[in-house]
Every structure is written in C-alpha cells, then in structure tokens.
Design a protein around this motif. Structure first.
Motif, short mmCIF file in Angstrom:
data_model
loop_
_atom_site.label_atom_id
_atom_site.label_comp_id
_atom_site.label_asym_id
_atom_site.label_seq_id
_atom_site.Cartn_x
_atom_site.Cartn_y
_atom_site.Cartn_z
N ARG A 1 13.31 22.33 98.06
CA ARG A 1 14.57 22.31 97.26
C ARG A 1 15.44 22.78 98.49
NH1 ARG A 1 14.96 27.86 97.09
NH2 ARG A 1 13.18 28.85 96.75
N PRO A 2 16.82 22.48 98.16
CA PRO A 2 17.81 22.92 99.08
C PRO A 2 17.74 24.53 99.30
CG PRO A 2 18.75 21.27 97.53
CD PRO A 2 17.43 21.50 97.23
N GLY A 3 17.77 25.00 100.31
CA GLY A 3 17.68 26.33 100.64
C GLY A 3 16.33 27.11 100.68
N GLY A 4 15.32 26.06 100.42
CA GLY A 4 13.86 26.45 100.52
C GLY A 4 13.02 26.72 101.76
N CYS B 1 14.56 25.88 107.07
CA CYS B 1 15.15 25.88 105.83
C CYS B 1 15.48 24.22 105.45
CB CYS B 1 16.51 26.43 105.72
SG CYS B 1 17.39 26.72 104.02
N PHE B 2 14.83 24.01 104.05
CA PHE B 2 15.30 22.76 103.65
C PHE B 2 16.80 22.81 103.21
CE2 PHE B 2 10.48 22.52 102.77
CZ PHE B 2 10.29 21.36 103.70
N LEU B 3 17.45 21.50 103.57
CA LEU B 3 18.89 21.53 103.25
C LEU B 3 19.08 20.40 102.13
CD1 LEU B 3 20.23 21.47 106.76
CD2 LEU B 3 20.31 23.07 105.04
N ASP B 4 18.20 19.28 102.01
CA ASP B 4 18.36 18.23 101.13
C ASP B 4 17.11 17.48 100.86
OD1 ASP B 4 20.15 16.99 99.00
OD2 ASP B 4 20.19 15.04 100.69
N ILE B 5 16.71 17.33 99.59
CA ILE B 5 15.59 16.49 99.20
C ILE B 5 15.89 15.41 98.23
CG2 ILE B 5 13.07 16.85 98.33
CD1 ILE B 5 13.56 18.63 100.54
N ARG C 1 30.26 18.78 98.97
CA ARG C 1 29.07 18.41 98.79
C ARG C 1 28.34 18.96 99.74
NH1 ARG C 1 28.84 15.11 102.96
NH2 ARG C 1 30.78 13.96 103.51
N PRO C 2 26.94 19.03 99.56
CA PRO C 2 26.05 19.63 100.51
C PRO C 2 25.93 18.54 101.88
CG PRO C 2 24.88 19.38 98.35
CD PRO C 2 26.20 18.81 98.43
N GLY C 3 26.27 19.27 103.24
CA GLY C 3 26.44 18.75 104.04
C GLY C 3 28.04 18.32 104.77
N GLY C 4 28.73 18.55 103.54
CA GLY C 4 30.11 18.25 103.76
C GLY C 4 30.90 19.30 104.60
N SER C 5 31.77 18.89 105.56
CA SER C 5 32.51 19.58 106.53
C SER C 5 33.72 20.49 105.97
CB SER C 5 33.38 18.68 107.33
OG SER C 5 33.94 19.42 108.43
N ASP D 1 25.56 23.90 99.19
CA ASP D 1 25.33 23.75 97.69
C ASP D 1 26.80 23.86 96.98
OD1 ASP D 1 23.37 23.11 95.69
OD2 ASP D 1 23.40 25.35 95.19
N ILE D 2 26.89 23.08 95.96
CA ILE D 2 28.13 23.06 95.26
C ILE D 2 27.51 23.22 93.72
CG2 ILE D 2 30.33 22.23 94.56
CD1 ILE D 2 30.55 23.03 97.65
N ASP D 3 27.53 24.32 92.89
CA ASP D 3 27.37 24.27 91.87
C ASP D 3 28.51 24.45 90.71
OD1 ASP D 3 26.07 24.31 89.15
OD2 ASP D 3 25.04 26.24 89.67
N ASP D 4 29.00 23.23 90.12
CA ASP D 4 30.42 22.76 89.72
C ASP D 4 30.69 23.97 88.94
OD1 ASP D 4 32.65 21.35 89.97
OD2 ASP D 4 32.25 20.79 87.81
N GLY D 5 31.93 24.76 89.26
CA GLY D 5 32.41 25.92 88.43
C GLY D 5 31.65 27.40 88.47
N LYS D 6 30.69 27.25 89.21
CA LYS D 6 29.75 28.44 89.52
C LYS D 6 29.44 29.11 90.71
CE LYS D 6 27.29 27.33 85.10
NZ LYS D 6 25.89 26.70 84.69
N ARG D 7 29.00 28.08 91.68
CA ARG D 7 28.64 28.79 92.85
C ARG D 7 28.89 27.72 94.25
NH1 ARG D 7 22.52 29.98 94.68
NH2 ARG D 7 22.40 27.71 94.77
N ILE D 8 29.38 28.33 95.39
CA ILE D 8 29.95 27.49 96.55
C ILE D 8 29.14 28.30 97.59
CG2 ILE D 8 31.47 26.86 98.30
CD1 ILE D 8 33.51 26.88 95.84
#
Lengths: 169, 169
Positions: free
Chosen positions: A53-56, A76-80, B53-57, B79-86
């Motif tokens: 998983r991302p962050g794994g 660290c895994f970044l994307d699966i 987005r994951p991997g985004g600059s 990682d982007i968890d909409d409205g909650k976490r960056i």
C-alpha cells in the motif's frame, strides 16, 4: 504509462515474459514467490516487510550461504495499481519517513503483450552521477538476472537456469 | 490517524482553527489561497507546481521584496485524502524521483473539533540530527507562524496580524 523517462537520469530494463500478467503479479506480491527470484541465485532472499500500500514498508534481506541474512533493500511502496504497476523508493522507508541512504525510485509496469507480458523496470536517480554508479554497479546484469529468474518461475521452466537469449533489456 | 509518531525523529505542531475543515482544505489546495499564508509575512510566496495527486510535483518560491523569487520548497505529494490529509516529502520531487537534498516528510491532518478544526502537522526526519537541526532552524516558530496566518485567513480576521496567544503548538 503516465510517467516520463529521462534518459540522463534513468535506467530501463524491459523483457517479454511468456506468462499472463496475473501470474507475474502474484510472483511479485506473494512473499514466498517473491523470495524465489528477487536476488541472483544462489544467494537467498528473505522478505521482512511487504506492505503493499502507499507508505507501506518494503524490506528484504540477502544471504550468500542460506543462513546468515544481511540487509538488502529498505524501501517504501509509493503506489500499487493492482495487477499493473508497483512503485517503490529507497529514498523513504515505511510510513514515508526519509531514508538514511536514498538512491532510487523504481516503477515496475506489467503490460499485456502478444507473447505474454511486457515486464518493464524504470529506475530513477537524483542525478547523472547516481545513474552512472548504478550502471557501473551492474544494473543491467543484476536486474536482468532477477527478471530472468522471475520469467523462469512464472513460465514454468523447472531447470532453474537462466536462458540468456531471452534477456532483451 | 493511521501513522505513528516517533518523538526522537519527528516534530509536531497542532492548533485549533476556528473554521470548518472544508475552508482549511481550500486554503491548502487552492493556489491563490495557499500563497497568502505559506511563508511568513511580509515575504511573498509563489506556487510553481501543486499537482494534488500521489507523485505530483509541489514546488514553491519565496520573495523577500515581492519581486525576486527564490526556491523555497521542492517536493512531491505522496497521498491526498480529500478534505482530511495531505502527505508530501522533499526526499522526492515530482514523479517520485529522488531529490538532491532530502530532509523531511510532512503529514498534514485536518480533524473535526468542537471549536472548528484541529490542524496537525507531523514532520518526519531520517535521524535525530536532522530533527534537531530542524528544531534549531526554528520549526515551531516557522510552522507556527504560517499556521497562524492560515488561521487568520480562514477565520475571516482581516487584521492580517498573528494573535500569538492562539498558537497552541
């Protein structure tokens, strides 16, 4: 593929494996399968962490004699992307923490191919010096050897010996 | 939160912001909003890349005089968890490539709170030396100041001046 390749900084290895994507995916993501091909034989591999998983955390060890295991990869895994793509980096460790010895990010891509699956390893470095060092350390030989071991495993060849003519990278 | 904190290696800043999560999220993810609080005033910020987005600059610049902009942050969203976490790191740049000067990973979390939103910045380092350096370079002052600027913006206070008593981190 949504990522771009920078030939000054990146190393690429690709080969066709005569097996369906699903089999190769399983050989990558099942620990017992993965340990059979991830390091060049006769060295042995042990998977310490494989949190897909991302962050794994993704940690492997290597043993030359089958008894004493040493650190091999700490990453660290970044994307699966299930069945299609695995991205990992040793610039981070599990939980996305910066790593002590950052060096590369790898994007492993599986694509359908008339003969089976195209297996692509795209390895990115921070600068040309790191890319050159990785090439001189034997990138093509090392990644080529283990891709061949992966192919041998999933193609059901039981001789266990690489057939070098099939290495295309 | 699904991540763990290592007090030997991490720095944490938290404060309550008297505004709903959605407003804070917008202030984080809308470039024009973000530029208003990301660097300590009177310095100015310019967003060069904000690919959420994951991997985004994720690249920002800073200017002391409002005219000449210099590099500020060069990072990669993880990682982007909409409205909650960056989650972002400067151990990588856009496209997940290893960075020349890796230093930290930051996890920004927004959580509902009776008074509005708890804003949490969890910053991870590779070792104690980097953590100490970051603290000595003014982590609490710097991240505290810009969190206060963020609060001022989303709480609708128009004086533009930090009220230091509200900094809880």
């Amino acid at each position: 593929m949504t990522h771009s390749v920078n030939s000054d900084l990146d190393l690429m290895l690709s080969r066709v494996i005569k097996a369906p994507r699903e089999l190769i995916w399983r050989a990558w993501t099942d620990r017992a399968n993965f340990e059979q091909w991830w390091v060049p034989a006769p060295a042995k591999c042990r998977v310490v962490d494989m949190e897909l998983r991302p962050g794994g955390s993704f940690v492997t060890q290597i043993s030359e004699n089958g008894a004493d295991f040493m650190p091999h990869l700490s990453a660290c895994f970044l994307d699966i992307d299930d069945g299609k793509r695995i991205v990992f980096t040793n610039a981070l460790v599990g939980g996305w923490r910066p790593a002590e010895h950052p060096f590369m990010t790898a994007i492993i891509t599986l694509q359908d191919h008339p003969m089976g699956t195209e297996y692509l390893a795209h390895v990115m470095h921070r600068n040309q010096a790191d890319r050159s060092m990785h090439e001189e350390l034997g990138f093509y030989d090392g990644w080529g050897t283990v891709a061949e071991q992966l192919a041998t495993l999933v193609e059901g060849r039981d001789d266990g010996r690489p057939t070098s003519s099939e290495v295309t990278g």
